[in-house]
Design a protein around this motif. Sequence first.
Motif, PDB file in Angstrom:
ATOM      1  N   ASP A 208      44.652  49.182  39.226  1.00  0.00           N
ATOM      2  CA  ASP A 208      45.396  48.669  40.375  1.00  0.00           C
ATOM      3  C   ASP A 208      46.285  47.545  39.878  1.00  0.00           C
ATOM      4  O   ASP A 208      45.799  46.609  39.231  1.00  0.00           O
ATOM      5  CB  ASP A 208      44.436  48.138  41.443  1.00  0.00           C
ATOM      6  CG  ASP A 208      43.465  49.209  41.907  1.00  0.00           C
ATOM      7  OD1 ASP A 208      43.923  50.195  42.492  1.00  0.00           O
ATOM      8  OD2 ASP A 208      42.243  49.074  41.653  1.00  0.00           O
TER       9      ASP A 208
ATOM     10  N   SER B  85      38.930  46.670  40.299  1.00  0.00           N
ATOM     11  CA  SER B  85      37.821  46.767  39.348  1.00  0.00           C
ATOM     12  C   SER B  85      38.246  46.581  37.883  1.00  0.00           C
ATOM     13  O   SER B  85      37.402  46.378  37.018  1.00  0.00           O
ATOM     14  CB  SER B  85      37.079  48.091  39.525  1.00  0.00           C
ATOM     15  OG  SER B  85      37.983  49.147  39.434  1.00  0.00           O
TER      16      SER B  85
ATOM     17  N   ASP C  46      40.393  53.409  37.995  1.00  0.00           N
ATOM     18  CA  ASP C  46      41.845  53.362  38.123  1.00  0.00           C
ATOM     19  C   ASP C  46      42.379  51.963  37.775  1.00  0.00           C
ATOM     20  O   ASP C  46      41.598  51.015  37.664  1.00  0.00           O
ATOM     21  CB  ASP C  46      42.288  53.797  39.537  1.00  0.00           C
ATOM     22  CG  ASP C  46      41.866  52.806  40.612  1.00  0.00           C
ATOM     23  OD1 ASP C  46      41.125  51.858  40.306  1.00  0.00           O
ATOM     24  OD2 ASP C  46      42.281  52.960  41.764  1.00  0.00           O
TER      25      ASP C  46
HETATM   26 MG    MG Z   1      40.558  50.365  41.804  1.00  0.00          MG
END
Ligand code: MG
Length: 571
Positions: free
Chosen positions: A246, A233, A244
């Motif tokens: 990634d 995202s 978060d």
């Molecule tokens: Mg994520």
Amino acid sequence: MSSSISLCRLHMGGRSGLEKCFKKLNARIQRRLGTNVVAARREHLTKDVTLTEQRAEYRSFEAVQAERLEQAERSVLIGCPNNLNEKKVLAYLSRHGDINKCFFYENYGIYAVVEYADKGSIASLHEGTAIPSVDHESMVPFKSRLLSLRSLGPVEPPNSKAGLQFQPQTTIPVNLLVQKLSGEESIGQQITTLREAYQLTEENIRLRFLVCSLLKDIAAAYFPECTVRPFGSSVNGLGKLGCDLDMFLDLNVIGGRNMALPKAGFSLEYQMKQDNSERAVTQNILSVIGDCVNHFGAGCVGVMKILNARCPLIRFAHQPSDFQCDLTANNRVAMKCTELLYLYGELDQRVRSLAFAVRCWARVHGITSSIPGAWITNFSLTVMLLFFLQRRSTPIIPTLDDLRDVAGPTDRSVIEGNDCTFVSDFTKIRHQGNTETSEQLLYDFFEFYGTFAFDRMSINIRKGKEQNKPEGAPLHIQNPFEPSLNISKNVDVKQLGRFVTLCQESSWLLQQAENKAPQAAGGAAKATPWGLASLLLPSQEPKGIKGRKTRKREPASEGIKSLLESLKKTS
Ligand code: MG
Ligand code: UTP
């Protein structure tokens, strides 16, 4: 983009000189910037803007990523003193070269992200940066691009901070969002406002790329040619402030892999250590990098090695940015999924708007969670939305097979035997002309999944059709690129049941007169939550809507039970 945050080398020749300098640089940055300027422009698209114009703005995912990574390489993150005088600080920093962009944010202190015009400026900056004198012996002398600025000499007057503009790095709380949405004139407008309030800002995206770049510097001690790229995202266009980070340690970029050998004569090759499997190699590399992050990575705390997961990873918190980070390696399929979601989002602005609305709704009601468990993930929910948009009588987005069919030779991609080919240039995709409003689509989404035959059918965005379920999992959503995998394998009957009930309730709620737009109901702006805002109210509050069933909040013990079950499964 705010005009007050772009700076070039500062000439201390007064305000007007500085403003001219801002303007010039802003124009330069506008020209150089990637997605977000495009996205920002698209947000203000009126219906008059032709599709051709929209398409002319399109830049491929790869191109945007490459530009942002390069930008991050020329940037530094600096912890600043509280009594900061922006002008003086920038004058000081610009001694090392022209500054393209600088912005400030607050996170238990003030931080500045400074992007130089030239990478050479970073070397110059490093030369002029000291190792802290305090406790010298106990410091790991690893020189990174995370710095601290110390204010020496007389203390600045307390009001010197007043003019600083901080860029927000978190979203507004849900109760304020509900208030904001309640003041809108239509559900369509509420959907747009929610996306605008929640989506990642230009500055936040820059910070994400910068953290990747800082991580790359650590991994580069072993693999100088590697890259660390964000996925998920942070870059698929669906990220919410606070999501978060990634990251993907990409070692495939290391040169010499596919070097053609001469037919005769000699050739040299590296002697390299081998292990039992690709997975073992990934685990070993991540384990070592994890140790380096833990011991040498300034600002990285709580490092955990989760090497036995299906996709091995290193999890840690990056304190200066406040990002929860997951570092993976050899995860190219996930990168492809990210690109696919980005492409769908670029194809039609209703995709992202609805994704934000549905993801926010799901989070408020505990359908999704940041704790691993039997909950539906944001990724699964997004794939469900894409499937729904493919299933309209005039589809809003094409199927993955359609995207593969128009792919060019350079789009061809096979990863671990899976065909991950799809077109990267959206000008090749034919629009079908669906004109449904996002309000109608939101309502229909809830109705669609409130009555979907989850017991028999599987969701498949490659074909854009329901298919018979191949296995007994309550929710079956085929992984777009690894057809044998179910991306929602973790979801249990109870969580699916909650989702279906909430969909039914939400479609019912949207039909109620008190939840229609104020004008449609013949009134002025409403003070009480209505429309999308009413769907974001905490579950247990009936808010006086007659006949609405009161949802029971899941007892805390249930949440803990699911968590324990998930931990049992993982172990
Ligand atoms: Mg994520
Ligand atoms: P995340 O679970 O972090 O999802 O997976 P996300 O899209 O970033 O959403 P939030 O905001 O963190 O909740 C990261 C990415 O990993 C890939 C997808 O590309 C996803 O966006 N992924 C995830 C898969 O390919 N398969 C999966 O089963 C799960």
